[in-house]
Design a protein around this motif. Structure first.
Motif, mmCIF file in Angstrom:
data_model
loop_
_atom_site.group_PDB
_atom_site.id
_atom_site.type_symbol
_atom_site.label_atom_id
_atom_site.label_comp_id
_atom_site.label_asym_id
_atom_site.label_seq_id
_atom_site.Cartn_x
_atom_site.Cartn_y
_atom_site.Cartn_z
ATOM 1 N N GLY A 24 -2.052 -14.035 -9.132
ATOM 2 C CA GLY A 24 -0.988 -14.301 -9.779
ATOM 3 C C GLY A 24 -0.158 -13.060 -10.147
ATOM 4 N N PHE A 25 -0.914 -11.798 -10.810
ATOM 5 C CA PHE A 25 -0.254 -10.643 -10.888
ATOM 6 C C PHE A 25 0.451 -10.115 -9.374
ATOM 7 C CE2 PHE A 25 -0.532 -5.882 -10.884
ATOM 8 C CZ PHE A 25 0.010 -5.740 -12.113
ATOM 9 N N CYS A 26 -0.441 -10.158 -8.624
ATOM 10 C CA CYS A 26 0.176 -9.687 -7.273
ATOM 11 C C CYS A 26 1.352 -10.609 -6.949
ATOM 12 C CB CYS A 26 -0.732 -9.871 -5.968
ATOM 13 S SG CYS A 26 -2.322 -9.029 -6.538
ATOM 14 N N LYS A 27 1.557 -11.905 -6.946
ATOM 15 C CA LYS A 27 2.646 -12.763 -6.672
ATOM 16 C C LYS A 27 3.947 -12.246 -7.625
ATOM 17 C CE LYS A 27 3.979 -17.567 -6.161
ATOM 18 N NZ LYS A 27 3.647 -18.929 -6.094
ATOM 19 N N PHE A 28 3.719 -12.153 -8.870
ATOM 20 C CA PHE A 28 4.502 -11.688 -9.749
ATOM 21 C C PHE A 28 5.185 -10.521 -9.250
ATOM 22 C CE2 PHE A 28 6.591 -9.726 -13.325
ATOM 23 C CZ PHE A 28 6.893 -10.737 -14.202
ATOM 24 N N TRP A 29 4.701 -9.361 -8.907
ATOM 25 C CA TRP A 29 5.281 -8.244 -8.586
ATOM 26 C C TRP A 29 5.675 -8.252 -6.981
ATOM 27 C CZ3 TRP A 29 7.143 -5.064 -11.943
ATOM 28 C CH2 TRP A 29 6.728 -5.190 -13.130
ATOM 29 N N LYS A 30 5.236 -9.093 -6.238
ATOM 30 C CA LYS A 30 5.676 -9.454 -5.141
ATOM 31 C C LYS A 30 6.830 -9.943 -4.792
ATOM 32 C CE LYS A 30 5.825 -12.838 -2.835
ATOM 33 N NZ LYS A 30 6.645 -13.869 -2.370
ATOM 34 N N THR A 31 7.118 -10.777 -5.704
ATOM 35 C CA THR A 31 8.401 -11.425 -5.847
ATOM 36 C C THR A 31 9.566 -10.336 -6.310
ATOM 37 O OG1 THR A 31 7.284 -13.641 -6.394
ATOM 38 C CG2 THR A 31 9.812 -13.345 -6.933
ATOM 39 N N ARG A 32 9.257 -9.601 -7.095
ATOM 40 C CA ARG A 32 10.241 -8.565 -7.599
ATOM 41 C C ARG A 32 10.603 -7.524 -6.575
ATOM 42 N NH1 ARG A 32 12.996 -7.697 -12.124
ATOM 43 N NH2 ARG A 32 12.964 -5.504 -12.534
ATOM 44 N N TRP A 33 9.434 -7.018 -5.638
ATOM 45 C CA TRP A 33 9.556 -6.065 -4.544
ATOM 46 C C TRP A 33 10.383 -6.711 -3.587
ATOM 47 C CZ3 TRP A 33 3.963 -4.509 -4.961
ATOM 48 C CH2 TRP A 33 3.865 -3.660 -5.992
ATOM 49 N N GLU A 34 10.379 -7.978 -3.367
ATOM 50 C CA GLU A 34 10.818 -8.669 -2.106
ATOM 51 C C GLU A 34 12.485 -8.647 -2.295
ATOM 52 O OE1 GLU A 34 9.329 -12.413 0.561
ATOM 53 O OE2 GLU A 34 9.559 -12.781 -1.712
ATOM 54 N N ILE A 35 12.872 -8.895 -3.585
ATOM 55 C CA ILE A 35 14.306 -8.681 -3.759
ATOM 56 C C ILE A 35 14.796 -7.291 -3.607
ATOM 57 C CG2 ILE A 35 16.097 -9.015 -5.529
ATOM 58 C CD1 ILE A 35 14.862 -11.901 -4.596
ATOM 59 N N LYS A 36 13.819 -6.199 -4.012
ATOM 60 C CA LYS A 36 14.356 -5.108 -4.198
ATOM 61 C C LYS A 36 14.488 -4.383 -2.388
ATOM 62 C CE LYS A 36 12.945 -3.494 -8.676
ATOM 63 N NZ LYS A 36 13.998 -2.961 -9.539
ATOM 64 N N THR A 37 13.541 -4.733 -1.741
ATOM 65 C CA THR A 37 13.520 -4.341 -0.197
ATOM 66 C C THR A 37 14.586 -5.072 0.743
ATOM 67 O OG1 THR A 37 11.765 -5.780 0.373
ATOM 68 C CG2 THR A 37 11.095 -3.633 -0.459
ATOM 69 N N LYS A 38 15.276 -6.081 0.186
ATOM 70 C CA LYS A 38 16.434 -6.730 0.955
ATOM 71 C C LYS A 38 15.803 -6.964 2.473
ATOM 72 C CE LYS A 38 19.356 -4.516 -2.360
ATOM 73 N NZ LYS A 38 19.820 -3.123 -2.602
ATOM 74 N N GLY A 39 14.791 -7.499 2.736
ATOM 75 C CA GLY A 39 14.478 -7.826 3.976
ATOM 76 C C GLY A 39 14.102 -6.732 4.871
ATOM 77 N N LYS A 40 13.780 -5.409 4.447
ATOM 78 C CA LYS A 40 13.190 -4.344 5.174
ATOM 79 C C LYS A 40 11.780 -4.399 5.300
ATOM 80 C CE LYS A 40 17.393 -1.573 4.254
ATOM 81 N NZ LYS A 40 18.019 -0.957 3.249
ATOM 82 N N VAL A 41 11.402 -5.183 4.680
ATOM 83 C CA VAL A 41 9.825 -5.316 4.505
ATOM 84 C C VAL A 41 9.448 -6.925 4.398
ATOM 85 C CG1 VAL A 41 7.667 -4.950 3.119
ATOM 86 C CG2 VAL A 41 9.309 -3.058 3.128
ATOM 87 N N ASP A 42 8.647 -7.453 5.257
ATOM 88 C CA ASP A 42 8.141 -8.852 5.197
ATOM 89 C C ASP A 42 6.854 -8.578 3.980
ATOM 90 O OD1 ASP A 42 9.912 -9.341 7.010
ATOM 91 O OD2 ASP A 42 8.480 -9.528 8.643
ATOM 92 N N PHE A 43 6.864 -9.838 3.422
ATOM 93 C CA PHE A 43 5.711 -9.955 2.360
ATOM 94 C C PHE A 43 4.715 -10.969 3.002
ATOM 95 C CE2 PHE A 43 8.597 -7.458 0.266
ATOM 96 C CZ PHE A 43 7.919 -6.535 -0.502
ATOM 97 N N LYS A 44 3.528 -10.761 3.244
ATOM 98 C CA LYS A 44 2.605 -11.727 3.657
ATOM 99 C C LYS A 44 1.130 -11.630 2.997
ATOM 100 C CE LYS A 44 5.269 -13.252 6.998
ATOM 101 N NZ LYS A 44 5.964 -14.550 7.186
ATOM 102 N N THR A 45 0.710 -12.638 2.911
ATOM 103 C CA THR A 45 -0.810 -12.559 2.231
ATOM 104 C C THR A 45 -1.970 -12.238 3.121
ATOM 105 O OG1 THR A 45 -1.446 -14.930 2.580
ATOM 106 C CG2 THR A 45 -0.139 -14.551 0.595
#
Length: 154
Positions: A24-45
């Protein structure tokens, strides 16, 4: 402590940050970083992506997030977060991590401590900033004010 793997023989088509989908901690921060990176980084488990990187042991994906870039360069733990932010234009943290041994050591040890205590830090995160990673609420400021008021009367 997580192993710092520098390179993979199986570079992805786009930069990818691999994280623990059960955290859950990882998902919380992943969500935040995903917005900040604006598609320049894909986020996968790692649960869905680890098989694509047979040269990286699954146990290492379980210990720390990994940013894998299109040239095969690999960044681990706190530097995976710092380097992800580098792609959003915020280059200072990755550069500091790369150039300052004290900052690198503090980051690595802090990351390792948080990784071993994710549930506690997830609760603390929600207490300090709320449940929504996209809309932080400054609860920490209220707690600080109450703390100051409390000790003013003592």
């Amino acid at each position: 402590m997580f192993e710092k793997i520098k390179y993979t023989k199986n570079p992805p088509a786009n930069n990818i940050l691999i994280w623990d989908g059960d955290c859950g901690f990882c998902k919380f921060w992943k969500t935040r970083w995903e917005i900040k990176t604006k598609g320049k980084v894909d986020f996968k488990t790692f649960q869905e992506e680890a098989v694509k990187f047979p040269d990286i042991p699954v146990k290492e994906f379980k210990k720390a997030s990994r940013l894998i870039e299109t040239d095969g360069q690999l960044y681990s733990g706190p530097d995976s977060a710092y380097r992800s932010m580098w792609h959003s234009g915020n280059r200072k943290w990755h550069e500091l991590y790369s150039s300052n041994t004290i900052f690198r050591s503090l980051s690595d040890h802090s990351y390792n401590h948080i990784a071993k205590n994710r549930a506690l830090y997830f609760k603390l995160t929600k207490i300090l900033v709320g449940d929504n990673p996209l809309k932080f609420k400054p609860y920490w400021l209220l707690y600080l004010i109450l703390f100051i008021i409390f000790f003013s009367f003592i």
